[in-house]
Motif scaffolding. Structure first.
Motif, PDB file in Angstrom:
ATOM      1  N   LEU A  17       0.939  -1.216   0.205  1.00  0.00           N
ATOM      2  CA  LEU A  17      -0.085   0.016   0.046  1.00  0.00           C
ATOM      3  C   LEU A  17       0.896   1.228  -0.026  1.00  0.00           C
ATOM      4  CD1 LEU A  17      -2.565   1.329   0.259  1.00  0.00           C
ATOM      5  CD2 LEU A  17      -2.541   1.144   2.366  1.00  0.00           C
ATOM      6  N   GLN A  54       2.090   1.927  -3.442  1.00  0.00           N
ATOM      7  CA  GLN A  54       0.994   2.229  -4.272  1.00  0.00           C
ATOM      8  C   GLN A  54       0.504   3.727  -3.969  1.00  0.00           C
ATOM      9  OE1 GLN A  54      -0.409   0.508  -6.758  1.00  0.00           O
ATOM     10  NE2 GLN A  54      -1.618   2.358  -7.015  1.00  0.00           N
ATOM     11  N   LEU A  55       0.614   4.301  -2.868  1.00  0.00           N
ATOM     12  CA  LEU A  55       0.254   5.513  -2.242  1.00  0.00           C
ATOM     13  C   LEU A  55       1.266   6.472  -3.012  1.00  0.00           C
ATOM     14  CD1 LEU A  55      -0.662   5.183   1.309  1.00  0.00           C
ATOM     15  CD2 LEU A  55      -2.157   5.682  -0.598  1.00  0.00           C
ATOM     16  N   SER A  70       2.446   6.466  -6.019  1.00  0.00           N
ATOM     17  CA  SER A  70       2.258   6.695  -7.252  1.00  0.00           C
ATOM     18  C   SER A  70       1.230   7.775  -7.389  1.00  0.00           C
ATOM     19  CB  SER A  70       1.792   5.184  -7.959  1.00  0.00           C
ATOM     20  OG  SER A  70       0.309   5.110  -7.434  1.00  0.00           O
ATOM     21  N   ALA A  71       0.632   8.258  -6.437  1.00  0.00           N
ATOM     22  CA  ALA A  71      -0.313   9.386  -6.437  1.00  0.00           C
ATOM     23  C   ALA A  71       0.453  10.722  -6.570  1.00  0.00           C
ATOM     24  CB  ALA A  71      -1.167   9.351  -5.142  1.00  0.00           C
ATOM     25  N   VAL A  82      -0.646  13.546  -5.138  1.00  0.00           N
ATOM     26  CA  VAL A  82      -0.320  14.316  -3.994  1.00  0.00           C
ATOM     27  C   VAL A  82      -0.796  13.332  -2.867  1.00  0.00           C
ATOM     28  CG1 VAL A  82      -0.796  16.458  -4.674  1.00  0.00           C
ATOM     29  CG2 VAL A  82      -2.804  15.101  -4.310  1.00  0.00           C
ATOM     30  N   ASP A 133      -2.530  13.146   0.864  1.00  0.00           N
ATOM     31  CA  ASP A 133      -3.326  13.941   1.962  1.00  0.00           C
ATOM     32  C   ASP A 133      -2.697  13.604   3.342  1.00  0.00           C
ATOM     33  OD1 ASP A 133      -4.856  14.260   0.011  1.00  0.00           O
ATOM     34  OD2 ASP A 133      -6.667  13.348   0.495  1.00  0.00           O
ATOM     35  N   ALA A 165      -4.353  13.060   5.926  1.00  0.00           N
ATOM     36  CA  ALA A 165      -4.945  12.174   6.657  1.00  0.00           C
ATOM     37  C   ALA A 165      -4.440  10.837   6.398  1.00  0.00           C
ATOM     38  CB  ALA A 165      -6.371  12.187   6.345  1.00  0.00           C
ATOM     39  N   VAL A 166      -4.021  10.603   5.215  1.00  0.00           N
ATOM     40  CA  VAL A 166      -3.392   9.298   4.535  1.00  0.00           C
ATOM     41  C   VAL A 166      -2.180   9.043   5.347  1.00  0.00           C
ATOM     42  CG1 VAL A 166      -2.742   8.136   2.526  1.00  0.00           C
ATOM     43  CG2 VAL A 166      -4.891   9.481   2.323  1.00  0.00           C
ATOM     44  N   THR A 199      -0.996  10.252   8.187  1.00  0.00           N
ATOM     45  CA  THR A 199      -1.251   9.886   9.743  1.00  0.00           C
ATOM     46  C   THR A 199      -1.931   8.448  10.089  1.00  0.00           C
ATOM     47  OG1 THR A 199      -3.331  11.272   9.740  1.00  0.00           O
ATOM     48  CG2 THR A 199      -1.377  12.327  10.691  1.00  0.00           C
ATOM     49  N   ASP A 200      -2.730   8.007   9.093  1.00  0.00           N
ATOM     50  CA  ASP A 200      -3.558   6.913   9.004  1.00  0.00           C
ATOM     51  C   ASP A 200      -2.186   5.775   8.849  1.00  0.00           C
ATOM     52  OD1 ASP A 200      -5.612   5.044   8.774  1.00  0.00           O
ATOM     53  OD2 ASP A 200      -5.376   4.780   6.696  1.00  0.00           O
ATOM     54  N   ASN A 201      -1.385   6.061   7.834  1.00  0.00           N
ATOM     55  CA  ASN A 201      -0.502   5.023   7.678  1.00  0.00           C
ATOM     56  C   ASN A 201       0.601   4.933   8.819  1.00  0.00           C
ATOM     57  OD1 ASN A 201      -0.159   3.384   5.011  1.00  0.00           O
ATOM     58  ND2 ASN A 201      -1.217   5.322   4.725  1.00  0.00           N
ATOM     59  N   ARG A 254      -1.822   1.696  10.854  1.00  0.00           N
ATOM     60  CA  ARG A 254      -1.334   0.661   9.975  1.00  0.00           C
ATOM     61  C   ARG A 254      -0.306  -0.263  10.718  1.00  0.00           C
ATOM     62  NH1 ARG A 254       0.190   0.461   4.827  1.00  0.00           N
ATOM     63  NH2 ARG A 254      -0.824  -1.273   4.614  1.00  0.00           N
ATOM     64  N   ALA A 267      -5.722  11.391  12.940  1.00  0.00           N
ATOM     65  CA  ALA A 267      -5.766  10.383  12.002  1.00  0.00           C
ATOM     66  C   ALA A 267      -7.137   9.805  12.010  1.00  0.00           C
ATOM     67  CB  ALA A 267      -4.997   9.070  12.735  1.00  0.00           C
ATOM     68  N   PRO A 268      -7.497   8.914  10.696  1.00  0.00           N
ATOM     69  CA  PRO A 268      -8.781   8.276  10.628  1.00  0.00           C
ATOM     70  C   PRO A 268      -9.118   7.264  11.946  1.00  0.00           C
ATOM     71  CG  PRO A 268      -7.832   8.219   8.757  1.00  0.00           C
ATOM     72  CD  PRO A 268      -6.646   8.878   9.582  1.00  0.00           C
ATOM     73  N   ARG A 293      -8.163   9.086  -6.310  1.00  0.00           N
ATOM     74  CA  ARG A 293      -7.073   9.976  -6.468  1.00  0.00           C
ATOM     75  C   ARG A 293      -5.997   9.361  -5.654  1.00  0.00           C
ATOM     76  NH1 ARG A 293      -4.798  13.927  -4.302  1.00  0.00           N
ATOM     77  NH2 ARG A 293      -6.927  14.092  -3.153  1.00  0.00           N
ATOM     78  N   ILE A 294      -6.024   9.212  -4.437  1.00  0.00           N
ATOM     79  CA  ILE A 294      -5.126   8.844  -3.195  1.00  0.00           C
ATOM     80  C   ILE A 294      -4.291   7.550  -3.724  1.00  0.00           C
ATOM     81  CG2 ILE A 294      -4.897   8.063  -0.810  1.00  0.00           C
ATOM     82  CD1 ILE A 294      -7.423   9.682  -0.289  1.00  0.00           C
ATOM     83  N   GLY A 301      -3.402   6.481  -6.516  1.00  0.00           N
ATOM     84  CA  GLY A 301      -2.503   6.694  -7.763  1.00  0.00           C
ATOM     85  C   GLY A 301      -3.088   6.032  -8.970  1.00  0.00           C
ATOM     86  N   TYR A 358      -9.575   4.741  -1.207  1.00  0.00           N
ATOM     87  CA  TYR A 358      -8.621   4.274  -0.072  1.00  0.00           C
ATOM     88  C   TYR A 358      -9.283   3.927   1.189  1.00  0.00           C
ATOM     89  CZ  TYR A 358      -5.194   5.250   3.427  1.00  0.00           C
ATOM     90  OH  TYR A 358      -4.223   4.980   4.447  1.00  0.00           O
ATOM     91  N   ARG A 413      -8.806   0.453   3.092  1.00  0.00           N
ATOM     92  CA  ARG A 413      -8.368   0.394   4.551  1.00  0.00           C
ATOM     93  C   ARG A 413      -9.278  -0.621   5.209  1.00  0.00           C
ATOM     94  NH1 ARG A 413      -5.753   0.113   7.490  1.00  0.00           N
ATOM     95  NH2 ARG A 413      -5.697   1.733   8.471  1.00  0.00           N
TER      96      ARG A 413
END
Lengths: 205, 389
Positions: free
Chosen positions: A57, A60-61, A63-64, A66, A68, A70-71, A73-75, A79, B121-122, B331-332, B334, B340, B344
């Motif tokens: 993941l 994969q992220l 390859s975007a 931008v 975020d 939130a993404v 901090t989530d990771n 995770r 964070a989510p 978009r997140i 890629g 996303y 998750r």
């Protein structure tokens, strides 16, 4: 007490600790840590590597266009992507006495590792006569100069907080003695110490 | 013994030749379908009437019905997204196996919650529900994969409705796969009861003004194609479940990938099917609708089919928010666009084989403690376990 992580695997000379990405702000390369094993027995070590693992993941992220907040901090917080911290054993404490020897019994799986406080760093580094330097100098597969300079910088800061500014001079003198027969390594160590502003430039060869 | 690769290779060669021959026909059908889509784009009323009358003749007819927007209409996402709560629930399950010493199932639903107005964070959590069938209840005793899948869908829906109740911002609640639940179960009473609960949870969401949506990745449905096909059929042909197929081999994605630019959505259609009628009969607001969304790029279109209930499809601000959120979520990821938050939810819900083994061991320990008779693994499974380790 700041818990950094818990033991994943180990040997007589060192171990690997697993921790969350969010916990990586605390440990530092060259930092002194301790792993309590029994009531009157704990093992000391020096951090010599911090590996941040990736996974599908994360790749994969990237390859975007931008990413975020939130993404990110989530990771980092949610995770299950562990960070592995490698530790070189430097000594142990048993019944209140510090020994700069390899621990007789290594810590076991899931034992917790803590960052040493200034007081604990000073107690360990001032015990004996810098015997634990041997363990670092023997680790030929590590960048010994870099590791020593990081470690000495952290210990020097702790010693200064404890009003012992001359500890660093004694430590450098001891290193010169220990490495007198290994000119190459001595120069490498002194160069790293000079770069970290722990010693004056004239020590360079 | 390994696969007989030489025999398979011969079959592959023959399949390749046949596929090449079919390809030419499919391309002609595709061109015809696209032409029809453009020709009939504005005939919304007549197409709706046609679909309506066709469904009277053939209640099993499955097709799209225009909801008011032109068939070839395209909509770009709104540039700004208002603060909202984004929820996603995805379930994973342990299916019962009669080879296990104890028959059991488990539904594990992973839930993610993102508050877009906060930098925190989510939040994530997992709800695990063990399913132990009652041997004295003949309907429940026949626990199978279909039942576990139904209970999984129901759990996802219930959790989303429950969380939405406490939110004070607009809620977008996503699940993976269609909202349409259609399972062929022998246990009719069991199915009807659970399906009603599913509809109640969906209605709860409607009453809370939440936005529910099911995300179907790589859709292979031909609902719009079947609508176009109706115009080519006689009423006698419609009676025979819309056969013969004049546009066989064409799917909706073939058409909408030609029309939709990256980020754009298609017109919204109502879903005409026997199972979707049950939603409508329960409450008109729950009538199932859908649209296509191009989550890909200029070079690589990637179509998704999004199912929404009528209460969402009818409200422009809800559609705009859902559309923008989905584009942003994809978009997140890629170059592999997929929401996303759904990925998750799946990641935290996933049940692995070793976890199943662990639950089974826990069950056996408890049953042994309670002195309950355990039948043991099947000999077939025992031999497999021996030879595969």
């Amino acid at each position: 007490m700041i818990e950094i992580g818990r033991l994943l695997r180990g040997s007589a000379a060192g171990c690997v600790i697993g921790c969350w990405v969010s916990q990586v702000t605390t440990p530092q390369y060259g930092g002194l840590v301790r792993i309590p094993v029994a009531e009157n027995y704990q093992v000391y070590g020096i951090i010599y590597d911090i590996q941040v693992e990736d996974d599908g993941l994360v790749r994969q992220l990237l390859s975007a266009d931008v990413l975020d907040d939130a993404v990110i901090t989530d990771n980092r917080l949610n995770r299950n992507v562990p960070v592995e911290i490698s530790v070189l054993f430097a000594g142990y404490q048993e019944d209140g006495m510090i020994f700069h020897l390899l621990p007789p019994r290594p810590p076991l799986t899931l034992d917790a590792m803590f960052q040493c406080t200034d007081h604990e760093i000073c107690t360990f580094s001032s015990a004996g006569n810098f015997g634990y330097f041997r363990h670092i100098l023997r680790a030929s597969d590590l960048p010994v100069g870099e590791l020593l300079s990081s470690h000495l910088r952290l210990v020097d800061a702790a010693q200064r907080h404890q009003h012992n500014p001359i500890w660093i001079q004694k430590a450098v003198q001891e290193l010169i003695i220990l490495l007198r027969d290994d000119y190459g390594l001595l120069m490498s160590v002194l160069a790293a110490l000079s770069d970290s502003h722990l010693i004056l430039g004239e020590y360079r060869g | 013994m390994p696969i007989h690769y030489r025999a398979v290779q011969e079959q592959i060669s023959q399949a390749g030749i046949r596929a090449g021959e079919r390809q030419e026909v499919i391309q002609k059908h595709r061109a015809r379908a696209l032409q029809l889509l453009q020709q009939l784009s504005e005939n919304i009323e007549s197409l709706s009437t046609l679909a309506e009358s066709a469904s009277q003749i053939n209640p099993n007819l499955r097709c799209a019905v225009p909801l008011g927007e032109k068939l070839t209409a395209t909509f770009s996402p709104t540039p700004s997204i208002p603060p909202h709560i984004l929820l996603a629930a995805d379930g994973s399950q342990i299916n019962p196996s009669r080879h296990d010493p104890i028959a059991f199932g488990l539904v594990n639903v992973g839930v993610m919650r993102i508050d877009t107005s906060q930098a925190a964070a989510p939040k994530q959590f997992v709800q695990s529900t063990l399913i132990i069938p009652d041997p004295l209840d003949p309907e429940e005793w026949d626990l199978n994969e279909q039942i576990v899948a139904l209970l999984r869908d129901l759990s996802e829906r219930k959790i989303l409705a429950e969380i939405s109740k406490n939110e004070d911002k607009p809620v977008v609640a996503l699940t993976d796969g269609p909202l349409e639940v259609f399972r062929q179960l022998q246990q009719e009473k069991f199915y009807d009861q659970r399906f009603s609960e599913y509809l109640v949870s969906l209605l709860d969401m409607a009453n809370q003004n939440g936005i529910a949506a099911g995300y179907v990745v790589k859709p292979t449905s031909d609902l719009t194609v079947r609508l176009l096909e109706l115009t080519l059929l006689s009423s006698a042909e419609i009676k025979t479940a819309a056969k013969p197929r004049h546009l066989a081999g064409v799917i909706d994605s073939d058409l909408f990938s030609q029309i939709l630019a990256p980020g754009q959505r298609s017109a919204v259609f109502r879903l005409q099917s026997a199972s979707s009628r049950r939603y409508q009969l329960f409450n008109e607001k729950l009538s199932l609708c859908f649209f296509y969304l191009n989550t890909g790029s200029e070079k690589h279109p990637s179509l998704a089919r999004i199912e929404v209930p009528l209460w969402v499809a009818e409200k422009k601000e809800m559609m705009d928010l859902l559309h923008a959120v989905l584009v942003d979520q994809c978009r997140i990821m890629g170059n592999k666009p997929y929401p996303y938050i759904l990925h998750r939810s799946h990641e935290i819900a996933l049940v692995r084989q070793e976890e199943k083994d662990q639950v089974l061991a826990m069950l056996i320990r408890e049953m042994t403690r309670q002195k309950v008779e355990i039948r043991g693994s099947s000999t077939k499974q025992a031999i497999k376990d021996t030879t595969h380790t």
